[in-house]
Design an enzyme around this catalytic site. Sequence first.
Site, PDB file in Angstrom:
ATOM      1  N   ASN A 717      -8.121  37.228  34.313  1.00  0.00           N
ATOM      2  CA  ASN A 717      -9.389  37.944  34.189  1.00  0.00           C
ATOM      3  C   ASN A 717      -9.868  38.252  32.774  1.00  0.00           C
ATOM      4  O   ASN A 717     -11.045  38.525  32.587  1.00  0.00           O
ATOM      5  CB  ASN A 717      -9.301  39.284  34.935  1.00  0.00           C
ATOM      6  N   TYR A 718      -8.986  38.270  31.801  1.00  0.00           N
ATOM      7  CA  TYR A 718      -9.379  38.781  30.483  1.00  0.00           C
ATOM      8  C   TYR A 718      -9.307  37.789  29.338  1.00  0.00           C
ATOM      9  O   TYR A 718     -10.055  37.899  28.375  1.00  0.00           O
ATOM     10  CB  TYR A 718      -8.522  39.999  30.133  1.00  0.00           C
TER      11      TYR A 718
END
Length: 760
Positions: A717-718
Amino acid sequence: MPARIITSDDEDDLMPPSRPSTVKRVKDEDDDDAPVVKKVKKESSTPKASPKVKKATTTTKVKKESTTNAKKAPVKKTTTTTIKKDPVKQQTVKKTTIKKETVGADGKIKKEETEEAEDVYKWWENDNQDDSIKWETLEHKGVMFPPEYEPLPKSVLMKYDGTPVVLPHAAEEVAGFFGAMLETDHAKNPTFQKNFFNDFKAVLKESGGAKDKDGNNVQIKAFSKCDFSDMYAHFEKMREEKKAMSAAEKKAIKAERDKIEEPFKVCLLNGRKEQVGNFRIEPPGLFRGRGAHPKTGKLKRRVMPEQITINIGKGVPVPEPPAGHKWGEVRHDNSVAWLAMWHENINNSIKYVLFAANSSLKGMSDYKKFEKARELKKHVATIRKDYEKELKSEAMFERQRATAMYLIDVLALRAGGEKGDDEADTVGCCSLRYEHITLSPPNIVEFDFLGKDSIRYHQEVEVSPQVFKNLRIFKKAPKKVGDDIFDRLDPSVLNKHLQNYMPGLTAKVFRTYNASKTMDDQLALIPNEGTVAEKLVKFNAANRAVAILCNHQKTVSKTHGESVGKIEDRINEVVWQKWRHKRMLLDLEPKLLKKEPKLFEDLDELSKEEKTACANRLLEKDSERWTKKFERDNEKLVAEKQKPKPKSELNAKLKDLADTNKQYLKEIKSNKVEGKGTVEKLRAQVEKLETRVTTMRMQLKDKEDNSSVALGTSKMNYIDPRLTVKFSKKYDVPIEKLFTKTLRDKFQWAIQSADEDWEF
DNA sequence: TATCCGACTTAGCAATTCCTAA
DNA sequence: TTAGGAATTGCTAAGTCGGATA
């Protein structure tokens, strides 16, 4: 309320602000001799009150390079490509058939023909900016419902106050939910029990109540008198049976399941095949809220077709609801990306059936998310300059906003929206309360709060003097336990302010930006040398720095302590052997003790008891091994119609082992080992044992450090996936080593668009 | 202006599958 | 060949954030 003005009294110890990048984290009290490190490194201690053991540190687990993979390496590929036009977007799509020949571990050539990359729509080569319209046409087969409840065998009954009771099916189902979870932490949680029992009683009342074997009513009044153990045993038995099935049986069951699921798995988005994510409607069960959730254990009811809204293109066939049922609603809303939705009964929130992670829609929004984070690069200096200045603003509101910005930017905290009493008490930046921070002059702040998913954030942080001073002001009396630190602030206010710098900028973008930036910086430090395995270790270390920044944790596995214990035993065994060799050296050349005292200073590393334990473990392990080998050999001989070996043969071996053990114990007791071989040989052996101990200790530390850090969340996600692709290409590490199959599918856009020169 | 609601992303745990060492 | 542990996938809870509503 007028904005509070900060008086000169508040300013008495004002000091020049330090740059956010110089903020340091300090360690917990249990290892305060460790070095203070920069931003990316932080420690979290083991919470005493929490049932979960969480810990975060920074070393790497060494993953051994698989040698079998190397053998599989020679791959012959034949690629046939047919080009046709996409009917909707006139976009060129390719249908590619890949024929692969792989050399397996057995040396045989395997032929695989996969239709990879069928209908690949390279949306990332288009400039598709419009977000408000998600699709032109949409066709799908609806959703899959969980199977109807199957009543338990008549012999499996709940007991109440010792008497078996017959429950109506609806109530039996609910009791079964609890019975199946009997040995979990949930079932031992009083809130879970209470919520479950209330809902269970309600269902019982609705459905006619419990009866004993003679048909008399039984009032179910006390949870403590309910006994679900027969149900639990039944589910365990079923599990065992399922596990014991032959591979062929399992395969047949899976094939059948796949066949039923197939139509739901894909849909047509603008005429292209795309995968659907969660096409299965969530089955009924007990709500497993995280942390101290007030509603945990409540009954999650079965979702009926009448509760479901279907979203689908106009003029295409609407999927058939199950026989005898109707859909709640059918919509044709192309401004949203869901195929179906329903309200769940616990929090009355909405559940959606969405596209899979590898779909173009999800891919595009992922791409946009990372582009937004990259855009922030251009503004971050200004934003930092501004909040540094506003940390000293005379207006309370501005000062709070600047301080919150600092925490979001430097510590990667979440925005932190308000939460209700019917939810777990967790916080983020804006919702931090008085009791969540402790100030220790001159400028150490201890954060201790539960964040998303009730994961503990516990850090001692060295902040800039101005931030420290501000936090002290925000905590000043009459503020007390329970009060908000940032009483003038909430995420919407903060986000509105951020929009002034850049459209679409919100608090969450900072997490993405700082995570990717950290990864980029960490990867840049890796020298392009060594084996793939070594480079992987370093990549994972960089990944871990990001995971620690974002406080991504996982529960330490139940068997962790046990497996650590095993490794420690093995280390002790090697240390003991090292001791034996050094003793042998001294036996051959006693003068060495004076000549090289350093070599012998670790002679007392293990106590006599520890050495004895090692020797006895060795005896036990060897005896077991020889006994097993003996039995196996004899079974073989019998099967081959030969005479088995006599038991006396084994007994002789066992006696040998016991004698050796006696000798070891004598050595330990007398602190003397008879020297064998030459001094040179012994020295070489000691050296080898030393390195082995060092390696094993390092691996153990890696295991400990990794036991509570979850790398997956940041990778998924990051961290901009193009950073990983860049690393793969630049360092010649196969992407398969960095992304799992699922992530490769999800990040196809990154894999195809980034190269080694790509810059975040 | 505060609160609620809808839509979507982020998150850890559980289940399943894969791999490795004995 | 198999057991057990690691890696991966699946599931769904818990966030963020914007816009509608009171």
